[in-house]
Design a protein around this motif. Structure first.
Motif, PDB file in Angstrom:
ATOM      1  N   LYS A 256       0.823  -1.203   0.000  1.00 64.04           N
ATOM      2  CA  LYS A 256       0.000   0.000   0.000  1.00 64.04           C
ATOM      3  C   LYS A 256       0.863   1.261   0.000  1.00 64.04           C
ATOM      4  CE  LYS A 256      -3.758  -2.472   2.268  1.00 64.04           C
ATOM      5  NZ  LYS A 256      -4.329  -2.926   0.998  1.00 64.04           N
TER       6      LYS A 256
ATOM      7  N   SER B 116     -12.112  -3.978   0.829  1.00 63.55           N
ATOM      8  CA  SER B 116     -11.653  -2.905   1.705  1.00 63.55           C
ATOM      9  C   SER B 116     -12.749  -1.875   1.901  1.00 63.55           C
ATOM     10  CB  SER B 116     -10.418  -2.235   1.095  1.00 63.55           C
ATOM     11  OG  SER B 116     -10.024  -1.105   1.857  1.00 63.55           O
TER      12      SER B 116
ATOM     13  N   ASP C  86      -8.804   0.668  -2.849  1.00 58.86           N
ATOM     14  CA  ASP C  86      -7.872  -0.225  -2.161  1.00 58.86           C
ATOM     15  C   ASP C  86      -8.244  -1.681  -2.451  1.00 58.86           C
ATOM     16  OD1 ASP C  86      -5.794  -0.942  -0.282  1.00 58.86           O
ATOM     17  OD2 ASP C  86      -7.389  -1.409   1.145  1.00 58.86           O
TER      18      ASP C  86
ATOM     19  N   ASN D  81      -3.953   0.661   6.116  1.00 57.34           N
ATOM     20  CA  ASN D  81      -4.662   1.725   5.411  1.00 57.34           C
ATOM     21  C   ASN D  81      -4.417   3.079   6.044  1.00 57.34           C
ATOM     22  OD1 ASN D  81      -7.078  -0.723   5.344  1.00 57.34           O
ATOM     23  ND2 ASN D  81      -6.320   0.117   3.421  1.00 57.34           N
TER      24      ASN D  81
END
Length: 222
Positions: A28, A48, A53, A95
């Motif tokens: 990520k 997600s 994402d 995240n």
């Protein structure tokens, strides 16, 4: 307390995932602007909670109770010192990379307001997998991460909206039990005798943890 970065992963083919097509979204990278956050749907179907994402292995990742994964920059910094290498925001597959927030010490059911509209609720710690180990390229990583116990936290979306880097994080609700994400993580990994004690967190627990704790208690009281 604030969000340092909001991180999104694109599908990438790698040799170290158990996914049949070899795809993973664990790598990520920080987003440039606001990102929409909403409940993605049930586990196995929803991915997600962040728009853009990728969650490629939906048997174990994603869904409403693992919609967002947060990890503290302070814990990344500690791993940098231990591993002797730089660790960029998002490199643990998180995240949200946060600052000033004890993520692993957050209580199950604790709620965070992020920016003006989004509210998230802590559900569990993150259990490491072979994809995480392969992504970092550290031998024995699953065992090492587990031993450290700084699990970060999965969260469900209570109120949707947009978030971005620099948003303030406010704890708007703290339950009166002592079950933290780190304690839940320890109970489901290395010390299952702790499982019954998680039940005080009630339905705020990740459903799989709740079922495991009830089954463990039932097996010992029959």
């Amino acid at each position: 307390m604030k969000v340092l970065s909001v991180n999104l992963g694109r599908p990438r083919r790698v040799p170290y995932t158990g996914q049949p097509d070899g795809l993973t979204g664990i790598d990520k990278r920080p987003a440039d602007g606001p990102v929409r956050v909403a409940a993605p749907g049930p586990k196995g179907i929803g991915g997600s909670g962040l728009a853009g994402d990728a969650v490629c292995e939906r048997r174990y990742h994603g869904g409403n109770d693992q919609a967002v994964y947060a990890f503290a920059r302070e814990d990344l910094d500690a791993w940098e010192r231990e591993l002797g290498r730089p660790l960029a925001d998002g490199c643990f597959g998180e995240n949200l990379t946060t600052e000033g927030l004890d993520v692993s010490g957050a209580l199950i059911g604790e709620r965070w307001r992020i920016g003006p509209t989004v509210v998230l609720e802590v559900t569990s710690g993150r259990v490491p997998c072979r994809t995480f180990q392969g992504h970092l390229g550290e031998r024995g990583w699953v065992r090492r991460f587990t031993r450290k116990g700084a699990s970060g936290a999965y969260l469900r979306v209570i109120e949707p909206g947009e978030i971005q880097a620099g948003d303030a994080v406010e704890i708007v609700h703290r339950p009166d039990h002592g079950v933290t994400a780190a304690l839940q993580f320890r109970a489901v990994t290395t010390d299952r005798d702790l499982l019954p004690g998680l039940l005080v967190a009630g339905d705020a627990l990740h459903p799989q943890t709740l079922a495991a704790a009830r089954a463990y208690l039932a097996a010992r009281t029959d």
